[in-house]
Design an enzyme around this catalytic site. Structure first.
Site, PDB file in Angstrom:
ATOM      1  N   ASP A  52       0.846  -1.205   0.000  1.00 20.37           N
ATOM      2  CA  ASP A  52       0.000   0.000   0.000  1.00 20.37           C
ATOM      3  C   ASP A  52       0.880   1.253   0.000  1.00 20.37           C
ATOM      4  O   ASP A  52       0.381   2.375  -0.071  1.00 20.37           O
ATOM      5  CB  ASP A  52      -1.021  -0.002   1.149  1.00 20.37           C
ATOM      6  CG  ASP A  52      -0.392  -0.001   2.526  1.00 20.37           C
ATOM      7  OD1 ASP A  52       0.853  -0.075   2.619  1.00 20.37           O
ATOM      8  OD2 ASP A  52      -1.137   0.061   3.526  1.00 20.37           O
ATOM      9  N   SER A  53       2.211   1.052  -0.005  1.00 26.39           N
ATOM     10  CA  SER A  53       3.138   2.162  -0.265  1.00 26.39           C
ATOM     11  C   SER A  53       2.820   2.809  -1.610  1.00 26.39           C
ATOM     12  O   SER A  53       3.279   3.917  -1.887  1.00 26.39           O
ATOM     13  CB  SER A  53       4.589   1.671  -0.242  1.00 26.39           C
ATOM     14  OG  SER A  53       4.754   0.553  -1.092  1.00 26.39           O
ATOM     15  N   ASP A  91      -0.983  -6.274  -0.161  1.00 24.67           N
ATOM     16  CA  ASP A  91      -1.252  -5.637   1.128  1.00 24.67           C
ATOM     17  C   ASP A  91      -2.749  -5.430   1.305  1.00 24.67           C
ATOM     18  O   ASP A  91      -3.426  -4.983   0.369  1.00 24.67           O
ATOM     19  CB  ASP A  91      -0.620  -4.231   1.098  1.00 24.67           C
ATOM     20  CG  ASP A  91       0.332  -3.990   2.230  1.00 24.67           C
ATOM     21  OD1 ASP A  91       0.339  -4.759   3.195  1.00 24.67           O
ATOM     22  OD2 ASP A  91       1.101  -3.000   2.117  1.00 24.67           O
ATOM     23  N   LYS A 120      -0.951  -9.541   2.980  1.00 22.48           N
ATOM     24  CA  LYS A 120      -0.195  -9.026   4.135  1.00 22.48           C
ATOM     25  C   LYS A 120      -1.109  -8.102   4.924  1.00 22.48           C
ATOM     26  O   LYS A 120      -1.860  -7.323   4.337  1.00 22.48           O
ATOM     27  CB  LYS A 120       1.030  -8.248   3.661  1.00 22.48           C
ATOM     28  CG  LYS A 120       1.777  -7.522   4.775  1.00 22.48           C
ATOM     29  CD  LYS A 120       3.102  -7.017   4.330  1.00 22.48           C
ATOM     30  CE  LYS A 120       3.107  -5.604   3.785  1.00 22.48           C
ATOM     31  NZ  LYS A 120       2.615  -4.576   4.725  1.00 22.48           N
ATOM     32  N   GLU A 122      -1.149  -5.488   8.534  1.00 22.95           N
ATOM     33  CA  GLU A 122      -0.479  -4.878   9.677  1.00 22.95           C
ATOM     34  C   GLU A 122      -1.276  -5.198  10.938  1.00 22.95           C
ATOM     35  O   GLU A 122      -2.504  -5.288  10.894  1.00 22.95           O
ATOM     36  CB  GLU A 122      -0.405  -3.354   9.492  1.00 22.95           C
ATOM     37  CG  GLU A 122       0.440  -2.951   8.305  1.00 22.95           C
ATOM     38  CD  GLU A 122       0.521  -1.436   8.100  1.00 22.95           C
ATOM     39  OE1 GLU A 122       0.153  -0.674   9.012  1.00 22.95           O
ATOM     40  OE2 GLU A 122       0.965  -1.028   7.010  1.00 22.95           O
ATOM     41  N   GLU A 189       9.388  -4.134  10.400  1.00 19.70           N
ATOM     42  CA  GLU A 189       9.794  -2.834   9.830  1.00 19.70           C
ATOM     43  C   GLU A 189      10.286  -1.901  10.932  1.00 19.70           C
ATOM     44  O   GLU A 189       9.588  -1.719  11.950  1.00 19.70           O
ATOM     45  CB  GLU A 189       8.600  -2.208   9.086  1.00 19.70           C
ATOM     46  CG  GLU A 189       8.917  -0.838   8.500  1.00 19.70           C
ATOM     47  CD  GLU A 189       7.886  -0.326   7.502  1.00 19.70           C
ATOM     48  OE1 GLU A 189       6.931  -1.054   7.186  1.00 19.70           O
ATOM     49  OE2 GLU A 189       8.057   0.824   7.047  1.00 19.70           O
TER      50      GLU A 189
HETATM   51  O1  KIV Z   1       3.544  -1.012   1.665  1.00 17.01           O
HETATM   52  C1  KIV Z   1       4.679  -1.486   1.546  1.00 17.01           C
HETATM   53  O2  KIV Z   1       5.342  -1.341   0.515  1.00 17.01           O
HETATM   54  C2  KIV Z   1       5.216  -2.235   2.675  1.00 17.01           C
HETATM   55  C3  KIV Z   1       6.664  -2.604   2.640  1.00 17.01           C
HETATM   56  C4  KIV Z   1       7.511  -1.425   2.724  1.00 17.01           C
HETATM   57  C5  KIV Z   1       7.005  -3.623   3.656  1.00 17.01           C
HETATM   58  O3  KIV Z   1       4.509  -2.521   3.593  1.00 17.01           O
END
Ligand code: KIV
Length: 272
Positions: A52-53, A91, A120, A122, A189
């Site tokens: 989600d970056s 994510d 993934k 959090e 992280e």
């Molecule tokens: O959103 C993302 O790219 C991430 C990574 C930096 C681990 O969570």
């Protein structure tokens, strides 16, 4: 869809477990489109994360919070088209897993319509029920501890997590609970090096570091950071591989080589 003759094995959950056992480092990067995904595939990247970056590096937002399920699905579909063997993780964006039902529904979209192999999310022990439900429904999960950017307004800034003894103990306990709930992989992280090493040693599942420790079972960075084209500041734990490369493909290959050999991260890219 790789353009090169392919002799690589498919990266699966089982293969990742073997890599941890045989101490073969796992090289991971983010990607958001098919062309970059194909470059990562051809460079031997094991895991590609549609992070989600993308809210920050693709959409130019200040945080990851505005990213939607539709955004993640679209970019997952694009990336899936560029991959043959690498494992594809998507994510779960902010507020897309507030209940177990919502988590299973949205993760199901990423798997069924997006082509993801894992999702993934959090969160600590409070996400154990969700991890367990995803696991029961055949959806592999990567947990994410340490700095959790979706909690930015609770944390009050992007900073190292787990420096205080109580926080460190809680992070280790959370990691064990998430593993017991069925997580297949863990990202740590922005965690002090010694804590990241301790958690990696304590877990049976592979642990991937970002600003964590060279002792982790693998490393991940945001693709645009290693290519020096990030929107905004590049974090301390990241590294540009462009300055020593003559092409984007070569920079990605240098990153993979540095992770596999244990040359990255060096002391400059971790925290005490
Ligand atoms: O959103 C993302 O790219 C991430 C990574 C930096 C681990 O969570």
């Amino acid at each position: 869809m790789s353009t090169q003759t392919d002799t690589r094995k498919k990266v699966t959950v089982r293969r990742l477990a073997e890599m941890k056992k045989s101490q073969e480092k796992i090289a991971c990067l983010t990607a958001y489109d098919a062309s970059f995904a194909q470059l990562l595939e051809n460079s031997g990247v094991d895991i590609v994360l549609v992070g989600d970056s993308l809210g920050m590096v693709i959409q130019g937002e200040e945080t990851t919070l505005p990213v939607s399920v539709d955004d993640m699905l679209y970019h997952t579909q694009c990336v899936a088209k560029g991959l043959d063997n690498a494992l594809l993780i998507t994510d779960m964006p902010f507020l897309s897993f507030t209940t177990v039902e919502e988590a299973v529904f949205n993760a199901g979209l990423f798997m069924k319509q997006g082509g993801a192999h894992m999702v993934k999310l959090e969160g600590g022990a409070d996400q154990a029920d969700t991890v367990s439900a995803l696991n029961k429904n055949g959806i592999p999960v990567c947990a994410h501890l340490g700095l959790q950017p979706q909690y930015i307004h609770k944390i009050g800034g992007y900073r190292v997590q787990g420096r205080e003894a109580g926080m460190a103990d809680k992070m280790l306990a959370d990691a064990l609970i998430l593993q017991a709930a069925g997580a297949d992989l863990m990202i740590l992280e922005c965690v002090p090096e010694s804590l990241a090493s301790k958690i990696t040693a304590a877990l049976d599942i592979p642990v991937i570091g970002i600003g964590a420790s060279v002792d982790c079972d693998g490393q991940i960075l945001v693709l645009y950071d290693i290519l020096d084209i990030s929107f905004g500041l590049r974090p301390k734990f990241s590294k540009s591989f462009m300055s020593t490369s003559n092409s984007i493909e070569n920079a990605i290959q240098q990153y993979v080589t540095a992770v596999k050999s244990g040359d990255f991260p060096s002391a400059d890219h971790v925290f005490n």
